[in-house]
Write a protein that holds these residues in place. Structure first.
Motif, PDB file in Angstrom:
ATOM      1  N   UNK A 297      -4.926  -1.930  -8.785  1.00 43.55           N
ATOM      2  CA  UNK A 297      -5.576  -0.935  -7.917  1.00 43.55           C
ATOM      3  C   UNK A 297      -5.272   0.481  -8.398  1.00 43.55           C
ATOM      4  N   UNK A 298      -4.000   0.691  -8.790  1.00 43.22           N
ATOM      5  CA  UNK A 298      -3.622   2.027  -9.264  1.00 43.22           C
ATOM      6  C   UNK A 298      -4.274   2.364 -10.598  1.00 43.22           C
ATOM      7  N   UNK A 299      -4.401   1.364 -11.460  1.00 40.77           N
ATOM      8  CA  UNK A 299      -5.087   1.577 -12.746  1.00 40.77           C
ATOM      9  C   UNK A 299      -6.524   2.033 -12.481  1.00 40.77           C
ATOM     10  N   UNK A 300      -7.203   1.352 -11.537  1.00 43.29           N
ATOM     11  CA  UNK A 300      -8.593   1.710 -11.239  1.00 43.29           C
ATOM     12  C   UNK A 300      -8.694   3.081 -10.563  1.00 43.29           C
ATOM     13  N   UNK A 301      -7.639   3.468  -9.847  1.00 46.06           N
ATOM     14  CA  UNK A 301      -7.652   4.781  -9.184  1.00 46.06           C
ATOM     15  C   UNK A 301      -7.370   5.905 -10.165  1.00 46.06           C
ATOM     16  N   UNK A 302      -6.533   5.615 -11.174  1.00 43.87           N
ATOM     17  CA  UNK A 302      -6.045   6.692 -12.044  1.00 43.87           C
ATOM     18  C   UNK A 302      -6.808   6.835 -13.360  1.00 43.87           C
ATOM     19  N   UNK A 303      -7.302   5.727 -13.910  1.00 38.47           N
ATOM     20  CA  UNK A 303      -7.959   5.811 -15.217  1.00 38.47           C
ATOM     21  C   UNK A 303      -9.356   6.414 -15.082  1.00 38.47           C
ATOM     22  N   UNK A 304      -9.884   6.903 -16.210  1.00 39.09           N
ATOM     23  CA  UNK A 304     -11.218   7.501 -16.212  1.00 39.09           C
ATOM     24  C   UNK A 304     -12.263   6.493 -15.750  1.00 39.09           C
ATOM     25  N   UNK A 305     -13.210   6.980 -14.962  1.00 42.97           N
ATOM     26  CA  UNK A 305     -14.240   6.082 -14.407  1.00 42.97           C
ATOM     27  C   UNK A 305     -15.041   5.405 -15.527  1.00 42.97           C
ATOM     28  N   UNK A 306     -15.275   6.127 -16.629  1.00 41.49           N
ATOM     29  CA  UNK A 306     -16.062   5.551 -17.741  1.00 41.49           C
ATOM     30  C   UNK A 306     -15.330   4.354 -18.356  1.00 41.49           C
TER      31      UNK A 306
ATOM     32  N   UNK B 146       0.832  -1.223   0.000  1.00 41.00           N
ATOM     33  CA  UNK B 146       0.000   0.000   0.000  1.00 41.00           C
ATOM     34  C   UNK B 146       0.860   1.264   0.000  1.00 41.00           C
ATOM     35  N   UNK B 147       2.154   1.150   0.394  1.00 43.53           N
ATOM     36  CA  UNK B 147       3.042   2.326   0.379  1.00 43.53           C
ATOM     37  C   UNK B 147       3.305   2.807  -1.047  1.00 43.53           C
ATOM     38  N   UNK B 148       3.158   1.887  -2.013  1.00 45.03           N
ATOM     39  CA  UNK B 148       3.413   2.242  -3.413  1.00 45.03           C
ATOM     40  C   UNK B 148       2.246   3.020  -4.028  1.00 45.03           C
ATOM     41  N   UNK B 149       1.059   2.848  -3.442  1.00 49.21           N
ATOM     42  CA  UNK B 149      -0.156   3.371  -4.092  1.00 49.21           C
ATOM     43  C   UNK B 149      -0.085   4.847  -4.477  1.00 49.21           C
ATOM     44  N   UNK B 150       0.279   5.781  -3.555  1.00 53.35           N
ATOM     45  CA  UNK B 150       0.262   7.200  -3.960  1.00 53.35           C
ATOM     46  C   UNK B 150       1.140   7.483  -5.174  1.00 53.35           C
ATOM     47  N   UNK B 151       2.335   6.835  -5.221  1.00 54.39           N
ATOM     48  CA  UNK B 151       3.262   7.105  -6.325  1.00 54.39           C
ATOM     49  C   UNK B 151       2.726   6.532  -7.638  1.00 54.39           C
ATOM     50  N   UNK B 152       2.298   5.255  -7.597  1.00 50.87           N
ATOM     51  CA  UNK B 152       1.828   4.626  -8.846  1.00 50.87           C
ATOM     52  C   UNK B 152       0.532   5.299  -9.314  1.00 50.87           C
ATOM     53  N   UNK B 153      -0.361   5.622  -8.344  1.00 48.18           N
ATOM     54  CA  UNK B 153      -1.616   6.313  -8.711  1.00 48.18           C
ATOM     55  C   UNK B 153      -1.308   7.605  -9.458  1.00 48.18           C
ATOM     56  N   UNK B 154      -0.299   8.345  -8.945  1.00 46.42           N
ATOM     57  CA  UNK B 154       0.026   9.634  -9.560  1.00 46.42           C
ATOM     58  C   UNK B 154       0.618   9.449 -10.955  1.00 46.42           C
ATOM     59  N   UNK B 155       1.546   8.479 -11.082  1.00 45.79           N
ATOM     60  CA  UNK B 155       2.165   8.232 -12.406  1.00 45.79           C
ATOM     61  C   UNK B 155       1.080   7.878 -13.417  1.00 45.79           C
ATOM     62  N   UNK B 156       0.177   6.970 -13.001  1.00 48.27           N
ATOM     63  CA  UNK B 156      -0.882   6.534 -13.922  1.00 48.27           C
ATOM     64  C   UNK B 156      -1.868   7.664 -14.217  1.00 48.27           C
ATOM     65  N   UNK B 157      -2.130   8.506 -13.231  1.00 44.96           N
ATOM     66  CA  UNK B 157      -3.041   9.643 -13.473  1.00 44.96           C
ATOM     67  C   UNK B 157      -2.449  10.560 -14.538  1.00 44.96           C
ATOM     68  N   UNK B 158      -1.131  10.802 -14.452  1.00 42.41           N
ATOM     69  CA  UNK B 158      -0.467  11.660 -15.443  1.00 42.41           C
ATOM     70  C   UNK B 158      -0.533  11.037 -16.838  1.00 42.41           C
ATOM     71  N   UNK B 159      -0.319   9.710 -16.894  1.00 43.79           N
ATOM     72  CA  UNK B 159      -0.335   9.032 -18.202  1.00 43.79           C
ATOM     73  C   UNK B 159      -1.752   9.003 -18.776  1.00 43.79           C
ATOM     74  N   UNK B 160      -2.724   8.730 -17.901  1.00 42.82           N
ATOM     75  CA  UNK B 160      -4.102   8.525 -18.368  1.00 42.82           C
ATOM     76  C   UNK B 160      -4.794   9.830 -18.721  1.00 42.82           C
ATOM     77  N   UNK B 161      -4.227  10.977 -18.305  1.00 39.07           N
ATOM     78  CA  UNK B 161      -4.905  12.255 -18.523  1.00 39.07           C
ATOM     79  C   UNK B 161      -5.068  12.535 -20.015  1.00 39.07           C
ATOM     80  N   UNK B 162      -6.317  12.581 -20.449  1.00 37.65           N
ATOM     81  CA  UNK B 162      -6.688  12.836 -21.857  1.00 37.65           C
ATOM     82  C   UNK B 162      -5.974  11.889 -22.822  1.00 37.65           C
ATOM     83  N   UNK B 163      -5.660  10.686 -22.321  1.00 44.04           N
ATOM     84  CA  UNK B 163      -4.968   9.711 -23.181  1.00 44.04           C
ATOM     85  C   UNK B 163      -5.984   8.989 -24.063  1.00 44.04           C
TER      86      UNK B 163
END
Length: 960
Positions: free
Chosen positions: A426-435, A386-403
Motif C-alpha cells: 500500500x505504501x509503495x503504491x502511495x509513494x511511487x510515481x503514478x506512471x 494502518x497506523x504505520x501508513x503515514x510513516x512508511x508512505x513518507x519514507x518511500x516518498x523520500x526514497x522514490x523521489x527522482x529515483x
C-alpha cells in the motif's frame, strides 16, 4: 412663450456632416498601432548599456511585438525610473536573482516533492481517539545557580539540571482528553519559545527532552501518528532556533554567511557553541530523546565539517535499531528521512539504508510482543497496520523521489519476498510515481490477490491502485481486465463506507477509459450498495465526488442524460443542502461546456428538474448572494435553449420557465428580455412585414411581458422593462400595446421612493429617475398620438406626474428634466424628425406640421419655461446662489442649441440668463469664456450672422 414658436429649424443631415470627425488617409502597408512600443524598447536597451559592458542587440523597428512582453523587458515607466536612478543597484539585484535561480535549479528537492506540511493536517484528522491520555509535565522552575567562576562548576550545574529532569522533577497529568493533550503540547511549544527568548537555553533543552520522551509511550496506540506530528513540530522549532542562534554568531562586520558557506568561514566561538550543543545532547541517557534531539539539530553539523551530516546520518540510522517497539522505530525512521530530505537530499544512500533496515525488522510487527499489546488495548490487527501508513508512505516518498527505475523495481522485489506485505504494498503504491505503478498494474493486482486477507484490508490496496490509475494510464490492453479484477473485489464489500471509499476512486478510472455502458454499470452498482438502510446518508461527500468526476469526463449532456442510472443516482441526494450543491455543480458544468444552444428534450427535461430543485431551495432565510448565484446558473441555462425557427415552441418554454422560477427576480427579468428578443427575431425573419400569424405571435410575446413585469419588486427594473418592452411593441407595430406599456411607466413614476438600495447601500433615487426620464423622452419623440386621446397625451401625462412628484429640497433635477422636455418639444416641431421607427408613422407624418399641433406644443412649452423661471427665482437666497448660477447657464445653453435667437424676446431671455449666471460671482469663468468663443465661431457660419450681435450683448464679468 416665444421659445417654440421660434424653435430653430434643424437640418439634421447637414449638421451631422459638419460635426463628423475629419478623416485622415492612412497607408496601411507601414502602419501598425503597436509600432511605437518597438521604438520604446530599442531606446530602453540603449539606456541599459550605460551600466553594463556586454553588448545588447536592438530589435528592428519594423518587427511585430507583443505589447505585454515589453513589461518583462523593463520598458514600463517604473522600471525606467529605477534603471535611470541607480544602475548599480539594478545590476546587483539582477545578480542576486540569478544566483537564487541557479541555487534553485541545483537544489535536489523541487516543487514536485510533496512536503511534510501538506500531510500534517490529514494525519491529525485521521488518527484520533476518545480514550484518556496522560502526559509527563516538568516543573520548569529556574534554580539559582551557585556563583562560581570556574567553568567546570557551571558545566556540572547544567548537567545536574538535565539529570533533574530525567530523575524526578516531573509530575504526570492523567485523564486528559485528546483536545486537552493537544493544548498541553501547544503550551510546551510556547514555553520553549519563551524560554529561548529569555535566554534560558537549558530550560529549552529540558522541554525538548521531555517532549521527545513522550514518543516512547504507546499506551493509546491509535493516537500515536497524531502525537508524532505534534511533538515533531516542537523538535523542528528547537532545531531552527539552535541553527539560527549559531548562524547569528557567525556574523562578521555585519556581513552574514552565504547560504552555501564552508566550515572554514565559521568563527571559533560559533563552532564551540555548536559542539557544546552536541555534547549536551550526547549526555542524554535515554535513547529515544537522544536520537530525536540530535536529529532535530542535524543541520548544525554544517558549522563543524563538510562531511558532518553524511557521517551523522548512518550513525543515527543505526541508533534506531535499538528501539524495540516497531511502531516507535518506524516513526523515528520517518523523522530522520524528513530531516535528511531537508538538509541533505542528495544523500539518498542513507535513506535507502534506513528503509532496508526497516524491511529486516518488518517481521517484528507480527511478533508476540506486539500481539499482546494489541490484546491489552483491544485493537484489531488491520487497524494497527494502518497506523504505520503515514510513516512508511513518507519514507518511500523520500526514497522514490527522482529515483531511477532500477531502484524502484528493486524495492518492489524486496517487498514481494516478505510475507504479509500488504502494508508495504500500500505504501509503495502511495509513494511511487503514478506512471511507474500504472505501467505494472497487472503485477500489482497479482500481488494484492496473494495478500493475506486477515492483515491489511484489501479494499484499501485497490483504493491506492485506483488513485494511481486516476493520474496515469495503464497499458491499453490491460485496461478492461484491471477494471474487472478491481470491481470483483469492490462489489463484494459488505461495509457501505469501505465500499464507497473504493468505488469513488474507481469511478474516475471508468469514466476516463470506458464508454457510458461501463459508467452506467458502475453507477447502478453504487445505487445497489448505498440504498439499503439509507447508507447514502453517511456518504454524501463521496457521492458528490462521484458526480463531479462523471460530469468532468462526460460533458456532452445528451450523452450524460442517456446514462440510464444518472438521474436515479441523483435521487440519492435527499438532504436538501447537498442536493442543491450537486445541482449547482451540474449547471456550472453545463454552462461551461455547452458550446451550442440545444432543444434536446432529454436535456431540457433533466435540467429543468435540476434548476427547479435549485429554485425550490430558496426561502426567506436564503442570502442575497446565494439567490444571485442560483439565478445566474438558471439564466445561463435559459440562454442556451433554442428551438430555432420554431418560435411558438420557444415562447411555450419561456412560459413554462416563468411558472417554475417565479421566486427568483433575475430569472423573470431574463425571461422578459428573452421574450422581447424573440419578438425582434420574428420581426427580423419577416423583414418588418408581419403576417396575420406572426402579428398574433408578437402580440402574445408583448402580453407575456406586460403581465410579468408587475410581479417584479425593483421599481427601476419595472420602469426600464416597461420602456424596453414598449419600444419592442412599437418596433413590431403593436401601437396600442406600446401605449399601454408607456402609460404603465408614467403611472409608476409617482411610486418611485426617495431612497433606493444599490448594492446593499441606500442611495437617493433622483439621479436614476433623471436618467430613466431622459431615455423615456427620447422614445416619446417617435410615439404617434392615439386618435382618441388628444395631442401629446403621453407627454402631458408625464409632465403632470413630474409636477406632482415630491422632489428633494436641495435638488434641481426637476428643472433639468423640464429642460430635457424643451429639447423633446423642440425636436417635435421639426418638419422631419431626427429618427423614426420603421413602418410606424410618427407625429411629423401624422400632423404634417399642422398649425394647431404646433400651437399645442407652444402651450406646453410656455408652461415648462414658466416652471423653470419660477424655480430660478426661488434660488435667489444667499445659500442657493451657486445653484442658481449653474441652472441659469444650463438653461442658456438649451436656448442656444434649440431656440431661434433671431427672435428678440428669446434673444433678450438668453442675455438675462447669461447675466444671472455671472451676477453673484459663482460662474465658472473657463466655461463662460469657452461658451462665448463657441458663439463667435458659430456667427461665421451661413445664416448665423445674428450670433455676432448676440456675442456683443454677452459681457464677461470678472470674479472681483
Amino acid at each position: 412663450s416665444c421659445f417654440l414658436r421660434h424653435a430653430r429649424s434643424r437640418n439634421y443631415v447637414s449638421e451631422s456632416e459638419v460635426c463628423k470627425l475629419e478623416s485622415v488617409p492612412l497607408d496601411f502597408g507601414d502602419y501598425h498601432p503597436l509600432k511605437p512600443i518597438t521604438v520604446t524598447e530599442s531606446k530602453t536597451k540603449k539606456m541599459n548599456r550605460k551600466g553594463s559592458t556586454s553588448s545588447t542587440s536592438s530589435s528592428s523597428s519594423s518587427s511585430m511585438m507583443d505589447p505585454l512582453s515589453s513589461v518583462l523587458d523593463g520598458t514600463d515607466p517604473l522600471s525606467l525610473f529605477a534603471a535611470a536612478a541607480d544602475p548599480v543597484t539594478t545590476t546587483a539585484t539582477m545578480d542576486s536573482t540569478r544566483k537564487k535561480r541557479d541555487k534553485d535549479d541545483s537544489s535536489a528537492v523541487g516543487n514536485d516533492f510533496e512536503p511534510w506540511s501538506s500531510k500534517r493536517g490529514e494525519i491529525l484528522a485521521r488518527y484520533t481517539t476518545t480514550e484518556k491520555l496522560s502526559i509527563v509535565s516538568g516543573s520548569f522552575s529556574r534554580k539559582a545557580t551557585t556563583t562560581g567562576s570556574a567553568v567546570s562548576e557551571k558545566v556540572r550545574t547544567r548537567l545536574e539540571e538535565l539529570d533533574d529532569l530525567e530523575e524526578g522533577s516531573q509530575k504526570e497529568l492523567l485523564n486528559l482528553t485528546q483536545q486537552d493533550y493537544m493544548n498541553r503540547i501547544e503550551e510546551l511549544n510556547q514555553s520553549l519559545k519563551d524560554a529561548w527568548s529569555s535566554d534560558q537555553k537549558v530550560k529549552a533543552l529540558k522541554i525538548v527532552i521531555q517532549c521527545s520522551k513522550l514518543l516512547s509511550d504507546t499506551t493509546v496506540i491509535q493516537f500515536y501518528p497524531s502525537k508524532f506530528v505534534l511533538i515533531t513540530d516542537i523538535l523542528d522549532t528547537f532545531g531552527k532556533l539552535v541553527y539560527e542562534r549559531i548562524l547569528s554568531m557567525c556574523v562578521d562586520n555585519r556581513v552574514s554567511l552565504p547560504d552555501n558557506f564552508s566550515p572554514e568561514s565559521v568563527n571559533d566561538t560559533a563552532k564551540e557553541t555548536c559542539l557544546n550543543w552536541f555534547f549536551k545532547i550526547a549526555s542524554i541517557r535515554e535513547l529515544i530523546p537522544r536520537f530525536y534531539v540530535e536529529a532535530a539539530i542535524l543541520k548544525c553539523n554544517k558549522f563543524l565539517s563538510k562531511m558532518g551530516i553524511s557521517e551523522c546520518l548512518p550513525r543515527l540510522t543505526s541508533m534506531i535499531r535499538g528501539i524495540g517497539d516497531p511502531l516507535v522505530a518506524v516513526y523515528a525512521r520517518a523523522y530522520l528521512c524528513r530531516v535528511g530530505m531537508e538538509v541533505a537530499p542528495q544523500l539518498k544512500e542513507s535513506l535507502n539504508k534506513n528503509f532496508f533496515d526497516f524491511l529486516l525488522t518488518f517481521k517484528q510487527i507480527h511478533g508476540d510482543t506486539v500481539q499482546n499489546q494489541l490484546v491489552v488495548q483491544c485493537v484489531e490487527i488491520p487497524l494497527y497496520l494502518t497506523l504505520y501508513s503515514p510513516a512508511i508512505d513518507w519514507i518511500l516518498q523520500c526514497i522514490a523521489y527522482r529515483a531511477p527505475e532500477v531502484l524502484l523495481t528493486e524495492m518492489m522485489e524486496r517487498c514481494k519476498k516478505l510475507g504479509n506485505n500488504a502494508l508495504l504494498l500500500n505504501s509503495v503504491m502511495s509513494a511511487f510515481r503514478a506512471e511507474f505503478i500504472a505501467a505494472r498494474s497487472m503485477d500489482f493486482i497479482g500481488m494484492i490477490k496473494e495478500c493475506d486477507e486477515s492483515g491489511f484490508p484489501k479494499h484499501l490496496l485497490f483504493r491506492s491502485l485506483g488513485l494511481n490509475l486516476a493520474l496515469a494510464d495503464p497499458p491499453e490492453n490491460d485496461r478492461h481486465q484491471i477494471l474487472n479484477e478491481a470491481w470483483k473485489v469492490i462489489t463484494k464489500l459488505k461495509n457501505p463506507q469501505d465500499y464507497i471509499n473504493c468505488a469513488e476512486v474507481w469511478v474516475e478510472y471508468t469514466c476516463r477509459h470506458f464508454t457510458k455502458r461501463e459508467v452506467n454499470t458502475v453507477l447502478a452498482d453504487v445505487i445497489k450498495h448505498m440504498t439499503p438502510d439509507r447508507a447514502f446518508e453517511d456518504a454524501y461527500p463521496q457521492l458528490q465526488s462521484i458526480i463531479q468526476k462523471v460530469i468532468s469526463y462526460i460533458y456532452d449532456f445528451s450523452l450524460l442524460f442517456s446514462v440510464e442510472k444518472f438521474l436515479p443516482f441523483l435521487d440519492m441526494f435527499q438532504k436538501e443542502s447537498v442536493r442543491v450543491e450537486v445541482c449547482k455543480c451540474i449547471m456550472e458544468s453545463f454552462i461551461k461546456h455547452q458550446q451550442e444552444s440545444t432543444k434536446d428534450p432529454v436535456i431540457l427535461n433533466a435540467l429543468l428538474h435540476v434548476c427547479k430543485t435549485m429554485h425550490d431551495s430558496v426561502n426567506a432565510l436564503t442570502l442575497e448572494d446565494e439567490k444571485r448565484m442560483l439565478a445566474a446558473l438558471i439564466n445561463g441555462f435559459i440562454k442556451m435553449v433554442s428551438f430555432g425557427r420554431d418560435f411558438e415552441q420557444q415562447l411555450s418554454f419561456y412560459v413554462e420557465a416563468r411558472s417554475m422560477f417565479c421566486n427568483l427576480e433575475p430569472v423573470l427579468v431574463q425571461l422578459i428580455h428573452s421574450v422581447n428578443q424573440l419578438a425582434m427575431e420574428t420581426r427580423k425573419v419577416m423583414k418588418g412585414n408581419h403576417s396575420r400569424k406572426t402579428a398574433a405571435f408578437v402580440r402574445a410575446c408583448v402580453a407575456f411581458c406586460f403581465i410579468t413585469i408587475p410581479s417584479l419588486s425593483s421599481i427601476f427594473t419595472r420602469l426600464n422593462l416597461y420602456l424596453h418592452s414598449g419600444q419592442v411593441a412599437l418596433a413590431n407595430q403593436c401601437l396600442s400595446q406600446a401605449d399601454a406599456f408607456f402609460k404603465a411607466a408614467v403611472s409608476l413614476v409617482p411610486e418611485v421612493p426617495k431612497m433606493i438600495s444599490v448594492d446593499g447601500k441606500m442611495r437617493p433615487s433622483d439621479a436614476f429617475l433623471l436618467e430613466f426620464l431622459c431615455n423615456f423622452f427620447s422614445t416619446l419623440l417617435v410615439v404617434p398620438d392615439h386618435p382618441e386621446q388628444g395631442v401629446l397625451f403621453l407627454v402631458r401625462g408625464l409632465l403632470n406626474v413630474i409636477q406632482d412628484y415630491t422632489w428633494e429640497d436641495n435638488s434641481d433635477d426637476k428643472v433639468r428634466i423640464y429642460t430635457n422636455v424643451l429639447h423633446l418639444l423642440s425636436a417635435m416641431t421639426q418638419e422631419a424628425y431626427i429618427y423614426h421607427v420603421d413602418k410606424v408613422d410618427s407625429n411629423d407624418t401624422l400632423y404634417g406640421g399642422d398649425s394647431k399641433f404646433l400651437a399645442e406644443i407652444n402651450k406646453l412649452c410656455e408652461t415648462v419655461i414658466a416652471q423653470i423661471l419660477d424655480h430660478l427665482k426661488t434660488l435667489g437666497k444667499e445659500e442657493t446662489l451657486k445653484r442658481q448660477s449653474q441652472l441659469a447657464l444650463y438653461f442658456f445653453n438649451t436656448i442656444l442649441a434649440h431656440g431661434d435667437l433671431r427672435n428678440n424676446k428669446l434673444n433678450q431671455l438668453s442675455v438675462n440668463l447669461w447675466n444671472l449666471a455671472q451676477k453673484h460671482g459663482f460662474a465658472d469663468t473657463k466655461t463662460m469664456v469657452k461658451t462665448l468663443e463657441y458663439i463667435k465661431r458659430r456667427s461665421k457660419q451661413p445664416e448665423m450672422s445674428h450670433f455676432t450681435d448676440l456675442a456683443l450683448r454677452l459681457p464677461l464679468q470678472s470674479r472681483t
